[in-house]
Design a protein around this motif. Structure first.
Motif, mmCIF file in Angstrom:
data_model
loop_
_atom_site.group_PDB
_atom_site.id
_atom_site.type_symbol
_atom_site.label_atom_id
_atom_site.label_comp_id
_atom_site.label_asym_id
_atom_site.label_seq_id
_atom_site.Cartn_x
_atom_site.Cartn_y
_atom_site.Cartn_z
ATOM 1 N N UNK A 150 9.580 -4.795 -2.526
ATOM 2 C CA UNK A 150 8.653 -5.247 -1.624
ATOM 3 C C UNK A 150 9.339 -4.498 -0.118
ATOM 4 N N UNK A 151 10.394 -4.295 -0.009
ATOM 5 C CA UNK A 151 10.962 -3.651 1.160
ATOM 6 C C UNK A 151 10.466 -2.118 1.071
ATOM 7 N N UNK A 152 10.791 -1.487 0.115
ATOM 8 C CA UNK A 152 10.501 -0.030 -0.212
ATOM 9 C C UNK A 152 8.857 0.007 -0.008
ATOM 10 N N UNK A 153 7.975 -0.951 -0.678
ATOM 11 C CA UNK A 153 6.513 -0.828 -0.332
ATOM 12 C C UNK A 153 6.197 -0.818 1.067
ATOM 13 N N UNK A 154 6.849 -1.796 1.833
ATOM 14 C CA UNK A 154 6.532 -2.147 3.369
ATOM 15 C C UNK A 154 7.109 -0.717 3.817
ATOM 16 N N UNK A 155 7.925 0.027 3.726
ATOM 17 C CA UNK A 155 8.143 0.946 4.261
ATOM 18 C C UNK A 155 7.190 2.269 3.985
ATOM 19 N N UNK A 156 6.898 2.289 2.835
ATOM 20 C CA UNK A 156 5.913 3.160 2.313
ATOM 21 C C UNK A 156 4.489 3.090 3.017
ATOM 22 N N UNK A 157 4.253 1.858 2.979
ATOM 23 C CA UNK A 157 2.628 1.705 3.519
ATOM 24 C C UNK A 157 2.322 1.277 4.887
ATOM 25 N N UNK A 158 3.655 0.968 5.387
ATOM 26 C CA UNK A 158 3.436 0.389 7.015
ATOM 27 C C UNK A 158 3.242 -0.968 7.188
ATOM 28 N N UNK A 181 -1.487 -10.847 4.126
ATOM 29 C CA UNK A 181 -3.056 -10.548 4.550
ATOM 30 C C UNK A 181 -3.908 -10.216 3.398
ATOM 31 N N UNK A 182 -3.461 -10.023 2.078
ATOM 32 C CA UNK A 182 -4.115 -9.725 1.054
ATOM 33 C C UNK A 182 -5.632 -10.609 0.718
ATOM 34 N N UNK A 183 -5.447 -11.801 1.135
ATOM 35 C CA UNK A 183 -6.527 -12.677 1.013
ATOM 36 C C UNK A 183 -7.180 -13.073 2.146
ATOM 37 N N UNK A 184 -6.501 -12.914 3.396
ATOM 38 C CA UNK A 184 -6.948 -13.412 4.642
ATOM 39 C C UNK A 184 -7.348 -12.274 5.444
ATOM 40 N N UNK A 185 -6.908 -10.983 5.208
ATOM 41 C CA UNK A 185 -7.049 -10.015 6.166
ATOM 42 C C UNK A 185 -6.154 -10.043 7.165
ATOM 43 N N UNK A 186 -5.437 -10.810 7.396
ATOM 44 C CA UNK A 186 -4.460 -11.054 8.709
ATOM 45 C C UNK A 186 -3.299 -10.271 8.168
ATOM 46 N N UNK A 187 -3.103 -9.044 8.274
ATOM 47 C CA UNK A 187 -2.167 -8.004 8.015
ATOM 48 C C UNK A 187 -1.014 -8.049 8.986
ATOM 49 N N UNK A 188 0.048 -7.562 8.501
ATOM 50 C CA UNK A 188 1.261 -7.348 9.582
ATOM 51 C C UNK A 188 1.603 -5.915 9.661
ATOM 52 N N UNK A 189 1.231 -5.166 10.593
ATOM 53 C CA UNK A 189 1.559 -3.900 10.687
ATOM 54 C C UNK A 189 3.062 -3.823 11.147
ATOM 55 N N UNK A 190 3.863 -3.090 10.629
ATOM 56 C CA UNK A 190 5.290 -2.783 10.847
ATOM 57 C C UNK A 190 5.479 -1.651 12.066
ATOM 58 N N UNK A 191 6.054 -2.361 13.053
ATOM 59 C CA UNK A 191 6.461 -1.443 14.178
ATOM 60 C C UNK A 191 7.901 -0.936 14.117
ATOM 61 N N UNK A 192 8.748 -1.863 13.696
ATOM 62 C CA UNK A 192 10.247 -1.472 13.444
ATOM 63 C C UNK A 192 10.789 -2.552 12.486
ATOM 64 N N UNK A 193 11.738 -1.987 11.651
ATOM 65 C CA UNK A 193 12.652 -2.623 10.786
ATOM 66 C C UNK A 193 13.911 -2.844 11.122
ATOM 67 N N UNK A 194 14.599 -3.837 11.527
ATOM 68 C CA UNK A 194 16.065 -4.059 11.725
ATOM 69 C C UNK A 194 16.733 -4.846 10.870
ATOM 70 N N UNK A 195 18.168 -4.816 10.698
ATOM 71 C CA UNK A 195 18.854 -5.772 10.268
ATOM 72 C C UNK A 195 19.999 -6.242 11.064
ATOM 73 N N UNK A 196 20.437 -7.365 10.811
ATOM 74 C CA UNK A 196 21.674 -7.675 11.698
ATOM 75 C C UNK A 196 22.925 -7.139 11.489
ATOM 76 N N UNK A 197 24.041 -7.236 12.137
ATOM 77 C CA UNK A 197 25.179 -6.818 12.006
ATOM 78 C C UNK A 197 26.063 -6.534 10.608
ATOM 79 N N UNK A 198 25.634 -7.418 9.783
ATOM 80 C CA UNK A 198 26.336 -7.423 8.254
ATOM 81 C C UNK A 198 25.210 -7.117 7.302
ATOM 82 N N UNK A 199 23.996 -6.978 7.478
ATOM 83 C CA UNK A 199 23.117 -6.305 6.574
ATOM 84 C C UNK A 199 22.510 -7.479 5.706
ATOM 85 N N UNK A 200 22.519 -8.684 6.225
ATOM 86 C CA UNK A 200 22.168 -9.846 5.127
ATOM 87 C C UNK A 200 20.695 -10.469 5.614
ATOM 88 N N UNK A 201 20.198 -10.084 6.754
ATOM 89 C CA UNK A 201 18.743 -10.451 7.168
ATOM 90 C C UNK A 201 18.183 -9.398 7.909
#
Length: 135
Positions: free
Chosen positions: A43-51, A67-87
């Protein structure tokens, strides 16, 4: 917990749980947290690929394109992780202004008042109509 290892492949550097999942928080342009969901590597790879946000639905046991059913998509502006990479923190543009299946802008609309949960945010439109839009 150890800090994120910047010298590793970006997916390997993340700390996945025993089920291969990582929590993802979606935050809109105003800074409001609108949703929490789980992601796996695919899912993370697909998020990055499709935006657009793609999550892993634990209830459906499949990828869930927000949004696949509702049309209320979330367009990615940036992806961050916390200091230890678990969120993950997804900074998104919420298409249509509705992130929650109840018709509200955020899934975090219940507020503890005294010893009782109260819906503190209004429904933006009829929740029955949310699932009629085409993405």
């Amino acid at each position: 917990m150890a800090d994120l290892q910047h010298d590793q492949d970006w997916l390997t550097a993340l700390k996945w749980d025993a089920d291969g999942m990582i929590p993802a928080i979606a935050q809109d342009e105003s800074g409001r947290v609108v949703m929490f969901a789980w992601m796996n590597r695919q899912s993370l790879q697909e998020t990055l690929a499709c935006g657009y946000a793609v999550y892993w639905s634990r209830s459906r046991q499949r990828l869930w394109r927000k949004g696949e059913e509702s049309g209320h998509l979330q367009k990615i502006r940036s992806i961050r992780t916390d200091c230890d990479g678990d969120v993950l923190l997804l900074q998104i543009e919420q298409i249509g202004g509705i992130a929650c299946h109840t018709g509200r802008a955020s899934c975090f609309f219940n507020e503890l008042q005294g010893q009782r949960w109260v819906a503190a945010d209004p429904v933006i439109k009829d929740p029955q109509k949310i699932y009629t839009a085409t993405p």
